[in-house]
Motif scaffolding. Structure first.
Motif, PDB file in Angstrom:
ATOM      1  N   PRO A 166      28.303 105.115 -24.311  1.00  0.00           N
ATOM      2  CA  PRO A 166      29.904 105.667 -24.175  1.00  0.00           C
ATOM      3  C   PRO A 166      30.937 106.032 -23.210  1.00  0.00           C
ATOM      4  N   GLU A 167      30.567 105.516 -22.266  1.00  0.00           N
ATOM      5  CA  GLU A 167      31.002 105.354 -20.512  1.00  0.00           C
ATOM      6  C   GLU A 167      31.321 104.182 -20.394  1.00  0.00           C
ATOM      7  N   PRO A 168      31.548 103.021 -20.594  1.00  0.00           N
ATOM      8  CA  PRO A 168      31.526 101.943 -19.951  1.00  0.00           C
ATOM      9  C   PRO A 168      31.535 101.387 -18.496  1.00  0.00           C
ATOM     10  N   GLU A 169      32.121 102.487 -18.229  1.00  0.00           N
ATOM     11  CA  GLU A 169      32.587 101.830 -16.504  1.00  0.00           C
ATOM     12  C   GLU A 169      31.100 102.540 -16.131  1.00  0.00           C
ATOM     13  N   TYR A 170      30.130 102.931 -16.076  1.00  0.00           N
ATOM     14  CA  TYR A 170      29.604 103.615 -16.010  1.00  0.00           C
ATOM     15  C   TYR A 170      28.065 102.714 -15.843  1.00  0.00           C
ATOM     16  N   CYS A 171      28.184 101.575 -17.468  1.00  0.00           N
ATOM     17  CA  CYS A 171      27.437 100.360 -17.454  1.00  0.00           C
ATOM     18  C   CYS A 171      27.478  99.567 -17.806  1.00  0.00           C
ATOM     19  N   PRO A 172      27.947  98.082 -17.050  1.00  0.00           N
ATOM     20  CA  PRO A 172      28.666  97.431 -18.298  1.00  0.00           C
ATOM     21  C   PRO A 172      27.719  96.784 -18.759  1.00  0.00           C
ATOM     22  N   LEU A 173      26.590  96.162 -18.723  1.00  0.00           N
ATOM     23  CA  LEU A 173      25.627  95.361 -19.845  1.00  0.00           C
ATOM     24  C   LEU A 173      24.573  96.543 -19.563  1.00  0.00           C
ATOM     25  N   TYR A 174      23.385  96.597 -20.508  1.00  0.00           N
ATOM     26  CA  TYR A 174      23.029  97.159 -20.949  1.00  0.00           C
ATOM     27  C   TYR A 174      21.697  96.168 -22.345  1.00  0.00           C
ATOM     28  N   MET A 175      20.597  95.929 -21.899  1.00  0.00           N
ATOM     29  CA  MET A 175      19.834  95.360 -22.717  1.00  0.00           C
ATOM     30  C   MET A 175      18.399  95.444 -22.855  1.00  0.00           C
ATOM     31  N   LEU A 176      17.711  95.377 -23.885  1.00  0.00           N
ATOM     32  CA  LEU A 176      16.497  95.451 -24.006  1.00  0.00           C
ATOM     33  C   LEU A 176      15.044  94.432 -24.977  1.00  0.00           C
ATOM     34  N   ARG A 177      14.446  94.028 -24.983  1.00  0.00           N
ATOM     35  CA  ARG A 177      13.423  93.048 -25.800  1.00  0.00           C
ATOM     36  C   ARG A 177      11.987  94.744 -25.756  1.00  0.00           C
ATOM     37  N   VAL A 178      11.318  94.290 -26.550  1.00  0.00           N
ATOM     38  CA  VAL A 178      10.018  94.553 -26.957  1.00  0.00           C
ATOM     39  C   VAL A 178       9.213  93.520 -27.526  1.00  0.00           C
ATOM     40  N   LEU A 179       8.211  94.152 -26.908  1.00  0.00           N
ATOM     41  CA  LEU A 179       6.664  94.017 -26.746  1.00  0.00           C
ATOM     42  C   LEU A 179       5.798  95.027 -27.669  1.00  0.00           C
ATOM     43  N   GLN A 180       4.937  94.056 -28.647  1.00  0.00           N
ATOM     44  CA  GLN A 180       3.743  94.810 -29.432  1.00  0.00           C
ATOM     45  C   GLN A 180       2.188  94.084 -29.164  1.00  0.00           C
ATOM     46  N   ASN A 181       0.993  95.241 -29.179  1.00  0.00           N
ATOM     47  CA  ASN A 181       0.622  94.708 -29.201  1.00  0.00           C
ATOM     48  C   ASN A 181       0.057  94.673 -28.208  1.00  0.00           C
ATOM     49  N   VAL A 182       0.157  95.164 -26.919  1.00  0.00           N
ATOM     50  CA  VAL A 182       0.118  95.191 -25.678  1.00  0.00           C
ATOM     51  C   VAL A 182      -1.239  95.786 -25.375  1.00  0.00           C
ATOM     52  N   ASN A 227       7.871 111.435 -19.352  1.00  0.00           N
ATOM     53  CA  ASN A 227       7.680 112.078 -21.120  1.00  0.00           C
ATOM     54  C   ASN A 227       7.333 110.299 -21.339  1.00  0.00           C
ATOM     55  N   THR A 228       7.665 109.809 -21.794  1.00  0.00           N
ATOM     56  CA  THR A 228       8.000 108.201 -21.941  1.00  0.00           C
ATOM     57  C   THR A 228       7.635 106.556 -20.514  1.00  0.00           C
ATOM     58  N   GLU A 229       6.564 107.195 -20.052  1.00  0.00           N
ATOM     59  CA  GLU A 229       5.972 106.417 -19.218  1.00  0.00           C
ATOM     60  C   GLU A 229       4.840 105.432 -19.939  1.00  0.00           C
ATOM     61  N   ILE A 230       4.664 104.353 -19.031  1.00  0.00           N
ATOM     62  CA  ILE A 230       3.343 103.164 -19.925  1.00  0.00           C
ATOM     63  C   ILE A 230       1.903 104.081 -19.183  1.00  0.00           C
ATOM     64  N   ASN A 231       1.219 103.870 -20.636  1.00  0.00           N
ATOM     65  CA  ASN A 231       0.134 104.479 -19.581  1.00  0.00           C
ATOM     66  C   ASN A 231      -1.195 103.971 -20.727  1.00  0.00           C
ATOM     67  N   ALA A 232      -2.085 104.558 -20.348  1.00  0.00           N
ATOM     68  CA  ALA A 232      -2.749 103.775 -20.820  1.00  0.00           C
ATOM     69  C   ALA A 232      -3.721 103.381 -22.367  1.00  0.00           C
ATOM     70  N   ASP A 233      -2.636 104.563 -22.912  1.00  0.00           N
ATOM     71  CA  ASP A 233      -2.616 104.223 -24.416  1.00  0.00           C
ATOM     72  C   ASP A 233      -1.826 103.363 -24.746  1.00  0.00           C
ATOM     73  N   SER A 234      -0.700 103.447 -24.051  1.00  0.00           N
ATOM     74  CA  SER A 234       0.315 102.540 -24.438  1.00  0.00           C
ATOM     75  C   SER A 234       0.197 100.696 -25.320  1.00  0.00           C
ATOM     76  N   THR A 235       0.874 100.654 -26.025  1.00  0.00           N
ATOM     77  CA  THR A 235       0.903  99.367 -26.970  1.00  0.00           C
ATOM     78  C   THR A 235       1.980  99.145 -27.043  1.00  0.00           C
ATOM     79  N   ASP A 236       2.882  99.641 -27.430  1.00  0.00           N
ATOM     80  CA  ASP A 236       4.777  98.860 -27.245  1.00  0.00           C
ATOM     81  C   ASP A 236       5.094  99.408 -26.267  1.00  0.00           C
ATOM     82  N   VAL A 237       5.635  97.793 -26.120  1.00  0.00           N
ATOM     83  CA  VAL A 237       6.929  98.240 -24.339  1.00  0.00           C
ATOM     84  C   VAL A 237       7.516  97.926 -24.865  1.00  0.00           C
TER      85      VAL A 237
END
Lengths: 802, 349
Positions: free
Chosen positions: A209-225, A322-332
């Motif tokens: 909502p406020e682009p001056e705080y964040c010019p670029l945001y990207m995401l990728r997904v990994l499954q079955n890690v 609350n969303t930290e990678i943990n030993a049981d994580s499978t998707d990132v």
């Protein structure tokens, strides 16, 4: 910034020595502060293979192992639960220096001899892992040194990166500078991502909502890690540059951070809700638990990352628990973003939460290069965790990076640097560092800076680059000719007058002290100094330094105490310094006043025989002040006993004309006791500003020497208690005839046990300007004077004995 | 009637006896007694001469002449003996004179090493044409940071841990605000050095929360980095000697560009990095010690003081006084500067 030289060599084919690299980096502005062996503590550790492992006869939890360490086989008692025959393990032999500096000695454990030690990662000071011994790759050869077998890096450079060079906060960045410095080609890191499965863009939407705080945001997904330890090469490389390995996902984010300078954050995708990621500021007072378990109170300038339901990360600073990678994580879900530097800095500082990520974000990251970083990261994660990279990149780039076009005039460059750099050199230098140079106009080039060099914005930035790469040390030395306008001729400031005071004080045998400007509030309270005018430090290092001193003696008395504690028996100290008072009318809300403090303690004379051994007293401190006024060619001061003073008794005000220029006296004994005085302490606190003002108004005017002889008469006056010598002398001068040239006190006689009357003997000097005085004339004038005097003051006149 | 011959004989005998007595006289008092006995108003000479009136008229002149002669001889003998005694007394005095007793020495004062070094440095620059100026230690954020190209929330502020009085008022972290104050106070050319106390929120073996700096600034037309280098080289050689090696190294300060740090060859280990086989603590084995920071005034700073950056260029530098004093006098521990131990202070007379 710790630079692994091996790692750097992946980008630039540098084959010189580490020392030469360090020197060159230093000389182009990346100061190498130290060359470190990151694994120095492991020098004596060798590879061993557990040949056999059996139970200890006397202890359930101990095992007795035979371990092949190449040239011998050792009997080792080991307490680790995971030790087993066939393992390849790190071993410290008898005589080895263990991390922490202890030398291993032979020991008997419950009756069984142990000739060495199998080590855990914690015992090797690698990680906190002490669940068991470290188990190594079975292919390693027993007997080899641990550091050699694992090909550990032995030289890491600690580079002091200046705040303008955000790009150098990565291995790649320093490799770029090294490439420019040595004229070597640079191989930039690339990525080759094997994508499969669903498209990431269908899974998550990014809102800013406020682009001056964040010019670029990207995401990728990994499954079955599969979350696991990273391989040894990754762990050791991270350890070499001071990063603690965690798991194969988090390690990759740190690896890319150290390699390319791009902070990344990995979320456990299954803990995120709503298929949306929003970059939005916090609400005032909102609480958020970061992944270090700390609950933090936020303000509305803090930037958060939200999913559809909750905040999940403190943007650019630290992820959420609350969303930290943990030993049981499978998707990132892997975040790669650019945030506004000032915002990140504000949050990190306010929360005292500096992180590797925030450190880079607040200095600026490479918005273009971040795409490569993201791809490299998912590629590595997939390799290390067995996960699959989903198709595509979800991204929102409301403010694409705009490449600056910078003018460059070579003439201006050479004028400023005092060099004669040619066009070829400049163009080559800029090109090597990634700039595009348009030199169509030979006098005024247009230079486009690369996205990783956020510090290149102005012509002067390019001039600095040219000078830096050419070598500032090669700039010739010329002395400037300084021309000045007449208006610029300065009046002499405080520095000169303070020096005059210092010269005087040294000349009369005092030692100059320099104390801190701040003291403890209690130090001022002890002297009974008012609280209202004080200036407090908002963030003092300690209570001892919490307030600026309003009296220079507060510091000098501290010096007395320290010297007494060291056994000093005599002190004659002085200090010229500012006293500080709050002043709402001042530009700085402070009034700074130059003061001169004097302090005498113990024997009057520094040396023993033939000097008498009395202690300094009132006449010593007063004499110093009179001497100073005389030295400054000021009038004779009046010394008025004060009825009360917060820390001196007697306390005497020094008055010159209408101005009180300071106070002298004895430090009250109970206060002096605190400073370990044991003897009298006499001090003066003088107003340096007033002295300076009067001194600048005074001038030396030559008076012709008298040609006619003087007539001198001594008169003794009986003065009752309470009549001050100054009063009598002043009255003599006041009532004296025109021919009375001077009045000097030559003797004081105070008979014992009488009414307190003192006899003061004054020498009166008479002189006429144009004739020689006759005795009769003087007798007549003096008679009249004494007549008047005895009427004006309650003094008796003793006729001279004849 | 008296006999001339008897009188003459008596006078002659007087001389003999006086000579004997003089030989025995060992003090001025005894000598005086001898003089009175012989030449005094009631002395023997006078006694002998009392016979004169009764001599015959032809004998009187003879006796008179003889009397004068004897009187002269006696006087000469007395004087000679007096001189002899004086000499002996002087010799005796000298024999007991002890030239080695302690003198009545006036006390020797001292100046703090910071004062000594500050003066020496300011003198060097004054000789090159710089004016010495001073300014407040409690300073506005604007002078200390903003006008020096360090806006709020700029990472460069991390380079200096600041002691605050309020959000907008600080204890100056460097003497650099004097650059701004000097440029606002006058038009170019500006050539000033500004010594003074500065404050940082930092305290350990090598940092004290208060220390002293000297700032230098030259702004004029056509000032180049070569002028900066020349000025600082001259300064370093004057303070540390003509053998001192100087190194200019690129660095960063928000208010100068290009910026450089000046290293000199370590004066503790002579630039070797080692002292008696031990690592040199001063230069941490590098052979170089950082002595000051400098650079060309950043054009942004001119914006704050309304100077035209196309017209004027200039350089600025700042150095730590204690650091120079430590190197110059071989003081190993920074904290000693502010402990004011008189055994330390009195070494800097």
């Amino acid at each position: 910034m710790l630079l692994s030289v091996d790692w750097m060599r992946e980008f630039v084919p540098y084959d010189g020595t580490v020392e030469a690299l360090a020197d060159r980096l230093t000389m182009i502005g990346n100061e190498v502060e130290e060359i470190i062996d990151p694994f120095a503590q492991l020098t004596d550790v060798v590879i061993g293979r557990v040949v056999s492992c059996g139970k200890h006869p006397e202890a359930d939890k101990l095992s007795v192992c035979t371990v092949d360490v190449g040239d011998e086989t050792l009997n080792i008692v080991c307490g680790a639960p995971n030790v087993a025959a066939g393992q390849t393990v790190p071993v410290a032999k008898i005589g080895a220096r263990l991390p922490g500096g202890v030398t291993l000695k032979p020991a008997k454990l419950r009756g069984v001899r142990s000739e060495g030690m199998i080590l855990s990662e914690r015992e090797m000071e690698l990680t906190d892992d002490h669940a068991g011994i470290m188990v190594l790759d079975g292919a390693l050869t027993p007997g080899e040194r641990f550091v050699d077998a694992l090909k550990l890096e032995r030289c890491v450079l600690d580079v002091g990166v200046t705040p303008n060079r955000a790009d150098c906060l990565s291995t790649l960045g320093l490799a770029r500078d090294a490439a420019v410095a040595f004229g070597l080609p640079l191989t930039s890191p690339t990525a080759c991502v094997q994508e499969s499965g669903p498209d990431c863009r269908d899974m998550v939407r990014i809102e800013i909502p406020e682009p001056e705080y964040c010019p670029l945001y990207m995401l990728r997904v990994l499954q079955n890690v599969s979350i696991a330890k990273s391989p040894e090469w990754m762990r050791m490389r991270l350890l070499a540059v001071g990063v603690r390995p965690i798991n194969n996902i988090v390690d990759v984010t740190n690896y890319i951070l150290m390699e390319m300078g791009q902070p990344l954050h990995s979320f456990d995708k299954n803990l995120l809700e709503g298929g949306v990621i929003r970059v939005q500021r916090a609400q005032d007072g909102q609480e958020f638990t970061t992944l270090d378990g700390q609950r933090r109170k936020l303000v509305d300038s803090d930037l958060l990352i939200w999913d559809g339901a909750k905040a999940v990360a403190l943007a650019g600073v630290m992820g959420g628990e609350n969303t930290e990678i943990n030993a049981d994580s499978t998707d990132v879900l892997l975040e790669c973003a650019v945030f506004r530097p000032a915002s990140i800095r504000k949050t990190a500082r306010r929360l005292a939460l500096p992180s590797e990520a925030s450190y880079r974000y607040e200095r600026g990251v490479d918005q273009v290069g971040s795409r490569v970083a993201l791809d490299r990261a998912v590629q590595l994660m997939a390799e290390l965790s067995g996960g699959l990279v989903c198709k595509g990149v979800a991204e929102n780039e409301p403010r694409p990076w705009a490449q600056p076009v910078i003018p460059f005039r070579r003439a201006r460059c050479n004028d400023l640097l005092g060099l004669d750099l040619d066009a070829d050199f400049c163009k080559k230098t800029f090109t090597l560092m990634g700039c595009e140079v348009d030199d169509a106009d030979a006098d005024r080039w247009s230079v486009r800076a690369p996205s990783h060099r956020l510090d290149l914005e102005r012509e002067v930035d390019l001039i600095e680059e040219a000078g830096r790469v050419y070598g500032l040390d090669r700039i010739p030395a010329d002395l400037p000719s300084i021309s000045k306008s007449l208006e610029a001729v300065h009046h002499k400031g405080e520095f000169f007058f303070a020096n005059k005071l210092k010269d005087w004080a040294r000349g009369v045998g005092l030692n100059e002290a320099v104390n801190y400007s701040f003291v403890a509030p209690a130090d001022l309270d002890r002297l009974g100094l008012p609280q209202e005018e004080r200036i407090a430090i908002a963030n003092p290092l300690s209570e001892d330094q919490a307030v600026l001193r309003t009296n220079v003696l507060a510091g000098l008395l501290g010096s007395l105490r320290r010297n007494r504690a060291q056994g000093a028996v005599r002190l004659g100290l002085f200090e010229t310094a500012h006293a500080y008072f709050s002043d709402p009318d001042s530009e700085t809300k402070a009034r700074e006043a130059l003061r001169l403090g004097l302090l005498l303690h113990g024997p009057r004379h520094a040396r023993g025989w033939p000097w008498p051994t009395e202690d300094a007293d009132y006449l010593d401190i007063k004499g110093l002040v009179e001497h100073l006024l005389d030295y400054l060619k000021l009038d004779v001061a009046e010394f008025r006993l004060l009825e009360a003073h917060s820390f001196m008794s007697p306390a005497v005000s020094v008055v010159l004309g209408d101005d009180a220029i300071g106070c002298i006296g004895r430090i009250k004994p109970d206060i002096a006791d605190f400073f370990l005085a044991q003897r009298e302490v006499w001090a003066a606190d003088l107003d340096g500003e007033a002295l300076r003002r009067m001194f600048s108004a005074s001038a030396i005017t030559f008076e012709p020497l008298p040609t006619l002889p003087p007539v001198r008469r001594d008169v003794t006056l009986g003065c009752p208690s309470g009549v001050l010598s100054f009063e009598v002398a002043a009255a003599l001068e006041k009532f004296g005839p025109a021919i009375l040239e001077s009045v000097d006190l030559v003797d004081v006689y105070a008979p014992q046990g009488e009414s307190g009357e003192r006899n003061l003997t004054f020498r009166l000097t008479y002189r006429h300007q144009t004739k020689t005085l006759k005795d009769k004339e003087v007798d007549k004038e003096q008679g009249k004077l004494l007549d008047t005097l005895t009427k004006a003051l309650p003094v008796r006149f003793f006729p001279p004995e004849s | 009637m008296a006999d001339l011959a008897t009188l003459l004989g008596e006078l002659e005998r007087l001389v003999q006896e006086c000579a004997t007595q003089l030989g025995q006289a060992s003090s001025s008092e005894e000598l005086e007694a001898v003089r009175v006995e012989h030449l005094g108003r009631k002395g023997r000479m006078a006694g002998a001469m009392s016979a004169l009136p009764s001599l015959g008229p032809e004998d009187k002149p003879v006796a008179g002449r003889k009397a004068n002669e004897v009187k002269a001889r006696l006087t000469a003998m007395l004087e000679a003996r007096q001189t002899e005694l004086d000499r002996a007394a002087e010799a005796e005095k000298l024999a007991s004179f002890d030239p080695t007793l302690p003198g009545r020495t006036p006390p020797v004062g001292s100046l703090h090493p910071v004062t000594l070094v500050t003066r020496e440095i300011c003198d060097v620059f004054a000789g090159l044409g710089f004016d010495v100026v001073d300014g407040p230690e409690v300073e506005n954020d604007w002078y200390n940071f903003e006008a020096l190209n360090m806006p709020p929330d700029h990472p460069a502020r991390d380079m200096q841990d600041t002691l605050y009085v309020t959000d907008s008022i600080v204890l100056r972290t460097h003497t650099s605000p004097l650059q701004v104050r000097s440029m606002l106070a006058q038009k170019p050319p500006v050539a000033v050095v500004a010594p003074g106390k500065v404050y940082r929120r930092d305290s350990d073996l090598t940092h004290t929360p208060m220390f002293h700096q000297i700032e230098g600034l030259l702004v004029d037309r056509k000032v180049s980095m070569a002028d900066l280098r020349g000025t600082l080289t001259a300064f370093v050689r004057r303070i540390f000697g003509p053998e001192t090696n100087v190194r200019f190294r690129p660095s960063f300060f928000p208010f100068t560009e290009p910026s450089a740090e000046v290293d000199i060859s370590c004066v503790m280990c002579g630039g070797t990095g080692h002292i008696h086989g031990e690592t040199c603590r001063v230069c941490k084995q590098t052979g170089w010690v950082e002595i000051l920071g400098c650079g060309m005034v950043d054009p942004n700073v001119y914006g704050f003081v309304d100077y035209d950056p196309e017209l004027y260029t200039g350089f600025a530098f700042g150095l730590g006084v204690e650091r120079v004093a430590m190197l110059k006098y071989g003081i190993g521990d920074l904290r000693m500067f502010f402990e004011n131990d008189v055994r330390f202070l009195s070494q800097f007379s």
